[in-house]
Design a protein around this motif. Structure first.
Motif, mmCIF file in Angstrom:
data_model
loop_
_atom_site.group_PDB
_atom_site.id
_atom_site.type_symbol
_atom_site.label_atom_id
_atom_site.label_comp_id
_atom_site.label_asym_id
_atom_site.label_seq_id
_atom_site.Cartn_x
_atom_site.Cartn_y
_atom_site.Cartn_z
ATOM 1 N N CYS A 8 -2.198 78.755 -61.821
ATOM 2 C CA CYS A 8 -2.004 77.416 -62.561
ATOM 3 C C CYS A 8 -3.399 76.534 -62.173
ATOM 4 O O CYS A 8 -3.793 76.732 -60.932
ATOM 5 C CB CYS A 8 -0.783 76.748 -62.426
ATOM 6 S SG CYS A 8 0.514 77.730 -62.788
ATOM 7 N N GLU A 12 4.747 68.512 -61.456
ATOM 8 C CA GLU A 12 5.551 69.162 -62.505
ATOM 9 C C GLU A 12 6.154 70.504 -62.370
ATOM 10 O O GLU A 12 7.122 70.886 -62.504
ATOM 11 C CB GLU A 12 4.707 68.959 -63.760
ATOM 12 C CG GLU A 12 4.607 67.387 -64.279
ATOM 13 C CD GLU A 12 3.740 67.432 -65.580
ATOM 14 O OE1 GLU A 12 3.648 66.056 -65.943
ATOM 15 O OE2 GLU A 12 2.991 68.233 -65.621
ATOM 16 N N LEU A 23 -4.773 72.736 -61.443
ATOM 17 C CA LEU A 23 -4.246 71.565 -61.477
ATOM 18 C C LEU A 23 -5.195 70.238 -61.905
ATOM 19 O O LEU A 23 -4.933 69.681 -62.711
ATOM 20 C CB LEU A 23 -3.919 71.334 -59.848
ATOM 21 C CG LEU A 23 -2.816 72.467 -59.396
ATOM 22 C CD1 LEU A 23 -2.412 71.976 -57.966
ATOM 23 C CD2 LEU A 23 -1.529 71.948 -60.118
ATOM 24 N N ASN A 51 -4.408 64.154 -62.455
ATOM 25 C CA ASN A 51 -3.725 65.192 -62.825
ATOM 26 C C ASN A 51 -3.602 66.244 -61.973
ATOM 27 O O ASN A 51 -2.349 66.844 -62.122
ATOM 28 C CB ASN A 51 -4.791 65.786 -64.028
ATOM 29 C CG ASN A 51 -4.774 65.003 -65.237
ATOM 30 O OD1 ASN A 51 -3.644 64.694 -65.672
ATOM 31 N ND2 ASN A 51 -6.012 64.686 -65.918
ATOM 32 N N ARG A 95 0.205 67.427 -62.229
ATOM 33 C CA ARG A 95 0.612 68.693 -62.656
ATOM 34 C C ARG A 95 1.421 69.591 -61.669
ATOM 35 O O ARG A 95 2.290 70.435 -61.742
ATOM 36 C CB ARG A 95 -0.681 69.351 -62.982
ATOM 37 C CG ARG A 95 -1.125 68.861 -64.231
ATOM 38 C CD ARG A 95 -2.391 69.150 -64.689
ATOM 39 N NE ARG A 95 -2.728 70.651 -65.033
ATOM 40 C CZ ARG A 95 -2.564 71.350 -65.977
ATOM 41 N NH1 ARG A 95 -2.224 70.757 -67.164
ATOM 42 N NH2 ARG A 95 -2.828 72.586 -66.103
ATOM 43 N N TYR A 147 0.420 75.430 -67.751
ATOM 44 C CA TYR A 147 -0.514 74.993 -66.653
ATOM 45 C C TYR A 147 -1.524 76.173 -66.336
ATOM 46 O O TYR A 147 -2.145 76.170 -65.532
ATOM 47 C CB TYR A 147 0.383 74.595 -65.370
ATOM 48 C CG TYR A 147 1.237 73.619 -65.902
ATOM 49 C CD1 TYR A 147 1.175 72.288 -65.631
ATOM 50 C CD2 TYR A 147 2.817 74.056 -66.221
ATOM 51 C CE1 TYR A 147 2.009 71.293 -65.767
ATOM 52 C CE2 TYR A 147 3.609 72.985 -66.429
ATOM 53 C CZ TYR A 147 3.245 71.576 -66.447
ATOM 54 O OH TYR A 147 4.151 70.725 -66.546
#
Length: 227
Positions: A32, A53, A34, A46, A50, A204
């Motif tokens: 993912c 999350e 970030l 962010n 992220r 993501y």
């Protein structure tokens, strides 16, 4: 005797190396992104948002344990002095790194029930003379209902100030490793668990590895062939 999940058995085993790059070394891993954004502030904001999350998706009840590597290096060398070296800086860096890592190790072991897997594989090749000078121990700390200050641990990794801490879920059979502000890897123990969380984590995904992640999703876990 309580039954251990697959992920707990593996992280407690010397056979499970778990060295970066996690995504490329594990068949059921997802990668993912970030940090995204035009300004430094937006990018770092962010990255943290992220990461948290993704943590909430994987650990709705909190992580069951964390793991990190404690590296030990033998600084005793034989040979002639090297001219031009800034020895004050070298001494300071060695003492600082050792003391900070020992402080973190002591803090975690003082608060949590823990287990250590010793003398794991390092990045040095068998023929490299440095191989005998470096040791790696994996330290596993169990939550046992206490929980972890995961927001700080994640923020430290994003800021390049962490200790390589990874979070583990026994029920979801996965390990989350934030490697820095750029991204994180999620390593699953089974194809089924990877498939279960694929859609939840897809927003993501790092585009660069999206094709490989799609291939892993469509690959049959039993026959290891594309179906």
């Amino acid at each position: 005797m309580s039954h251990k999940s697959i992920v707990e058995e593996r992280i407690c085993s010397k056979e499970f190396s778990y060295l970066q790059p996690y995504f490329y070394k594990n068949p059921y891993a997802l990668r993912c992104e970030l940090g995204i954004g035009d300004s430094d502030e937006e990018y770092m904001g962010n990255a943290r948002k992220r990461a948290l999350e993704i943590y909430d998706i994987l650990f709705p009840e909190g992580a069951d344990c964390i793991l990190f590597d404690h590296w030990i290096y033998d600084y005793c060398l034989s040979g002639e002095p090297e001219e031009g070296e800034n020895y004050d800086a070298i001494i300071y860096d060695r003492i600082y790194d050792l003391s900070e890592n020992l402080r973190f190790l002591s803090l975690m072991q003082g608060k949590y029930r823990h287990f250590t897997v010793r003398d794991l594989e390092t990045y040095y090749a068998p023929e490299d003379p440095e191989r005998e000078r470096c040791r790696r121990n994996r330290v596993i700390c169990y939550s046992d209902g206490k929980g972890f200050d995961y927001k700080k641990l994640i923020q430290d990794e994003i800021n390049w100030e962490g200790y390589g801490v990874s979070f583990v879920s026994f029920s979801n059979e996965c390990i989350l490793s934030v490697y820095d502000d750029r991204g994180c890897d999620v390593v699953f123990m089974t194809h089924e668990k990877m498939a279960e969380f694929y859609g939840k984590l897809e927003p993501y995904f790092l585009d660069y590895d999206r094709e490989e992640m799609q291939r892993r999703l469509t690959q049959c876990s039993r026959c290891s062939k594309d179906c």
